[in-house]
Write a protein that holds these residues in place. Sequence first.
Motif, PDB file in Angstrom:
ATOM      1  N   LEU A 146       0.681 -13.259   1.297  1.00 26.30           N
ATOM      2  CA  LEU A 146      -0.034 -12.980   2.549  1.00 26.30           C
ATOM      3  C   LEU A 146      -1.543 -13.074   2.333  1.00 26.30           C
ATOM      4  O   LEU A 146      -2.269 -13.648   3.154  1.00 26.30           O
ATOM      5  N   ARG A 147      -2.006 -12.514   1.223  1.00 28.72           N
ATOM      6  CA  ARG A 147      -3.448 -12.583   0.908  1.00 28.72           C
ATOM      7  C   ARG A 147      -3.889 -14.027   0.720  1.00 28.72           C
ATOM      8  O   ARG A 147      -4.958 -14.418   1.180  1.00 28.72           O
ATOM      9  N   ALA A 148      -3.084 -14.827   0.036  1.00 31.73           N
ATOM     10  CA  ALA A 148      -3.433 -16.230  -0.203  1.00 31.73           C
ATOM     11  C   ALA A 148      -3.536 -17.011   1.109  1.00 31.73           C
ATOM     12  O   ALA A 148      -4.313 -17.948   1.211  1.00 31.73           O
ATOM     13  N   ARG A 149      -2.766 -16.600   2.100  1.00 29.87           N
ATOM     14  CA  ARG A 149      -2.817 -17.252   3.417  1.00 29.87           C
ATOM     15  C   ARG A 149      -4.005 -16.789   4.247  1.00 29.87           C
ATOM     16  O   ARG A 149      -4.246 -17.299   5.332  1.00 29.87           O
ATOM     17  N   GLY A 150      -4.698 -15.758   3.773  1.00 30.74           N
ATOM     18  CA  GLY A 150      -5.800 -15.197   4.546  1.00 30.74           C
ATOM     19  C   GLY A 150      -5.349 -14.202   5.588  1.00 30.74           C
ATOM     20  O   GLY A 150      -6.120 -13.797   6.451  1.00 30.74           O
ATOM     21  N   ALA A 151      -4.098 -13.764   5.518  1.00 34.00           N
ATOM     22  CA  ALA A 151      -3.545 -12.808   6.477  1.00 34.00           C
ATOM     23  C   ALA A 151      -3.810 -11.387   5.969  1.00 34.00           C
ATOM     24  O   ALA A 151      -2.890 -10.645   5.633  1.00 34.00           O
ATOM     25  N   LYS A 152      -5.095 -11.025   5.922  1.00 40.96           N
ATOM     26  CA  LYS A 152      -5.484  -9.748   5.317  1.00 40.96           C
ATOM     27  C   LYS A 152      -4.910  -8.539   6.057  1.00 40.96           C
ATOM     28  O   LYS A 152      -4.443  -7.596   5.431  1.00 40.96           O
ATOM     29  N   ALA A 153      -4.930  -8.566   7.371  1.00 38.74           N
ATOM     30  CA  ALA A 153      -4.404  -7.427   8.137  1.00 38.74           C
ATOM     31  C   ALA A 153      -2.902  -7.277   7.904  1.00 38.74           C
ATOM     32  O   ALA A 153      -2.402  -6.168   7.702  1.00 38.74           O
ATOM     33  N   GLN A 154      -2.183  -8.388   7.916  1.00 40.46           N
ATOM     34  CA  GLN A 154      -0.746  -8.344   7.663  1.00 40.46           C
ATOM     35  C   GLN A 154      -0.463  -7.891   6.226  1.00 40.46           C
ATOM     36  O   GLN A 154       0.466  -7.124   5.983  1.00 40.46           O
ATOM     37  N   GLU A 156      -2.353  -5.893   4.406  1.00 40.92           N
ATOM     38  CA  GLU A 156      -2.627  -4.454   4.344  1.00 40.92           C
ATOM     39  C   GLU A 156      -1.495  -3.653   4.980  1.00 40.92           C
ATOM     40  O   GLU A 156      -1.095  -2.611   4.459  1.00 40.92           O
ATOM     41  N   ALA A 157      -0.987  -4.134   6.098  1.00 34.99           N
ATOM     42  CA  ALA A 157       0.130  -3.451   6.754  1.00 34.99           C
ATOM     43  C   ALA A 157       1.362  -3.466   5.849  1.00 34.99           C
ATOM     44  O   ALA A 157       2.068  -2.459   5.730  1.00 34.99           O
ATOM     45  N   PHE A 158       1.609  -4.590   5.185  1.00 32.65           N
ATOM     46  CA  PHE A 158       2.744  -4.683   4.265  1.00 32.65           C
ATOM     47  C   PHE A 158       2.533  -3.730   3.087  1.00 32.65           C
ATOM     48  O   PHE A 158       3.441  -2.988   2.699  1.00 32.65           O
ATOM     49  N   LEU A 159       1.338  -3.727   2.531  1.00 36.47           N
ATOM     50  CA  LEU A 159       1.030  -2.880   1.371  1.00 36.47           C
ATOM     51  C   LEU A 159       1.215  -1.401   1.684  1.00 36.47           C
ATOM     52  O   LEU A 159       1.650  -0.626   0.825  1.00 36.47           O
ATOM     53  N   ALA A 160       0.951  -1.021   2.920  1.00 37.78           N
ATOM     54  CA  ALA A 160       1.108   0.379   3.321  1.00 37.78           C
ATOM     55  C   ALA A 160       2.568   0.829   3.269  1.00 37.78           C
ATOM     56  O   ALA A 160       2.851   2.030   3.226  1.00 37.78           O
ATOM     57  N   THR A 161       3.498  -0.113   3.238  1.00 41.92           N
ATOM     58  CA  THR A 161       4.925   0.228   3.217  1.00 41.92           C
ATOM     59  C   THR A 161       5.546   0.053   1.828  1.00 41.92           C
ATOM     60  O   THR A 161       6.768   0.086   1.695  1.00 41.92           O
ATOM     61  N   THR A 162       4.707  -0.155   0.814  1.00 45.78           N
ATOM     62  CA  THR A 162       5.201  -0.333  -0.547  1.00 45.78           C
ATOM     63  C   THR A 162       4.690   0.783  -1.438  1.00 45.78           C
ATOM     64  O   THR A 162       3.841   1.574  -1.045  1.00 45.78           O
ATOM     65  N   SER A 163       5.178   0.801  -2.663  1.00 45.06           N
ATOM     66  CA  SER A 163       4.681   1.754  -3.658  1.00 45.06           C
ATOM     67  C   SER A 163       3.796   1.062  -4.684  1.00 45.06           C
ATOM     68  O   SER A 163       3.519   1.623  -5.738  1.00 45.06           O
ATOM     69  N   LEU A 164       3.330  -0.138  -4.393  1.00 42.81           N
ATOM     70  CA  LEU A 164       2.561  -0.907  -5.372  1.00 42.81           C
ATOM     71  C   LEU A 164       1.287  -0.211  -5.838  1.00 42.81           C
ATOM     72  O   LEU A 164       0.938  -0.297  -7.011  1.00 42.81           O
ATOM     73  N   ARG A 165       0.607   0.465  -4.945  1.00 43.18           N
ATOM     74  CA  ARG A 165      -0.624   1.165  -5.358  1.00 43.18           C
ATOM     75  C   ARG A 165      -0.316   2.283  -6.356  1.00 43.18           C
ATOM     76  O   ARG A 165      -1.116   2.570  -7.233  1.00 43.18           O
ATOM     77  N   GLU A 166       0.867   2.894  -6.231  1.00 42.11           N
ATOM     78  CA  GLU A 166       1.245   3.964  -7.158  1.00 42.11           C
ATOM     79  C   GLU A 166       1.824   3.408  -8.460  1.00 42.11           C
ATOM     80  O   GLU A 166       1.559   3.938  -9.537  1.00 42.11           O
ATOM     81  N   THR A 167       2.621   2.357  -8.370  1.00 50.94           N
ATOM     82  CA  THR A 167       3.306   1.835  -9.561  1.00 50.94           C
ATOM     83  C   THR A 167       2.468   0.830 -10.338  1.00 50.94           C
ATOM     84  O   THR A 167       2.688   0.639 -11.524  1.00 50.94           O
TER      85      THR A 167
END
Length: 181
Positions: A146-154, A156-167
Motif C-alpha cells: 500500500l505504501r509503495a502505491r502511495g496509498a498512505k491513508a489506506q 495507515e488504516a490497515f496498520l491500525a488493525t495489525t500488531s506490527l508496531r508491537e511485534t
Amino acid sequence: MHWREFDRPTSTGRLVNRVMSGSRCHLFRPGGNMARESIARPGRELLILHPRGESLPVGTRADQVQVLLLDGSWRESVQMAQAVTTWGRLVRLPAAGPSRNALRRQDAPGQYATVESLLFLLAALGLSAAELRLRQQFELHVYAGLRARGAKAQAEAFLATTSLRETQPELMSRLEQRRPN
C-alpha cells in the motif's frame, strides 16, 4: 502458481515460498504437462486447498499431509483445480471474516488470498508459531504494498488493525521515517 501470477508484485504465493521453509513453487501453464509425481511427496496425503472442497478431516496431522495451494486469480485457480483435482483431496477450510488482502479486490465474501488460505490451514492444524510468523509477514507485505502505491491513508488504516508496531517496532519505525528527497 499460475504463470501469470509469477510476476505480479501482489502475489502472496511468492510470499509463502519465501517464508515457509520446505515450500516449493511450480508454475502452471494451461495445456502444460505438469505431473503429480513432480509435486506430490511420497508417504503424505496431498490436500488441495479449494473453496469447493470438503471440510478438513478431523484429526488431520501436519506430519501426514502435503498441501497444494492454487495461486492465481479466481478464474485461474478454477482452471488449476480442474487440472489437479484427481491428484489428492480437495479441502476447504473454516474461514472467517473479510480478506485482509487490501492489495487486491475481492469480488465476493469468502474469497481470500493464497497466503490467507494457508493461514487458515496452519490454525486448523494447531501450528500457531508458523501461523503467527506467516501472518506478520503477510501484514507487512500488504502494508508495504500500500505504501509503495502511495496509498498512505489506506496503509495507515490497515496498520491500525495489525500488531506490527508491537511485534516489529524497529522495522516499523524505519519504514515510517521520512526519506530525504
